[in-house]
Motif scaffolding. Structure first.
Motif, short mmCIF file in Angstrom:
data_model
loop_
_atom_site.label_atom_id
_atom_site.label_comp_id
_atom_site.label_asym_id
_atom_site.label_seq_id
_atom_site.Cartn_x
_atom_site.Cartn_y
_atom_site.Cartn_z
N GLY A 89 0.82 -1.20 0.00
CA GLY A 89 0.00 0.00 0.00
C GLY A 89 0.86 1.25 0.00
N GLY A 90 0.27 2.33 0.46
CA GLY A 90 0.96 3.61 0.46
C GLY A 90 1.08 4.16 -0.95
N GLU A 91 1.76 5.26 -1.08
CA GLU A 91 1.89 5.93 -2.38
C GLU A 91 2.67 5.11 -3.40
N LYS A 92 3.63 4.31 -2.92
CA LYS A 92 4.51 3.57 -3.83
C LYS A 92 4.18 2.09 -3.93
N GLY A 93 3.12 1.65 -3.26
CA GLY A 93 2.73 0.24 -3.32
C GLY A 93 3.71 -0.70 -2.64
N LYS A 94 4.39 -0.22 -1.63
CA LYS A 94 5.38 -1.02 -0.90
C LYS A 94 4.74 -1.68 0.32
N LYS A 95 5.48 -2.61 0.96
CA LYS A 95 5.02 -3.24 2.19
C LYS A 95 5.07 -2.24 3.34
N PHE A 96 4.18 -2.43 4.33
CA PHE A 96 4.16 -1.56 5.50
C PHE A 96 5.42 -1.73 6.33
#
Length: 71
Positions: free
Chosen positions: A16-23
């Motif tokens: 997720g997040g803006e870059k589609g990375k893991k939390f």
């Protein structure tokens, strides 16, 4: 007044997040430390909202289980 959390890797592994990375676990630790002065209900609400905001339109990739206990 200590709080103990047990959780699966589902939250930290969520994309997720803006870059589609893991939390990631480091962000999980930072989140939990920032909540220590809140009531348990407030902590739950913030954790739920943080997960949903992070996940946004991404599919949930794993089960998420978290247990918090204040002693």
């Amino acid at each position: 007044g200590d709080t103990i959390y047990l959780f699966t890797d589902g939250f930290a592994d969520q994309f997720g997040g803006e870059k589609g990375k893991k939390f990631k676990t480091s962000n999980m630790r930072t989140l939990l430390m920032s909540l220590q002065n809140n009531t348990m209900q407030q902590q739950k609400d913030i954790i739920d909202r943080t997960f949903e905001d992070w996940k946004s339109d991404f599919d949930q990739v794993d089960d998420v289980c978290m247990i918090g206990v204040r002693i």
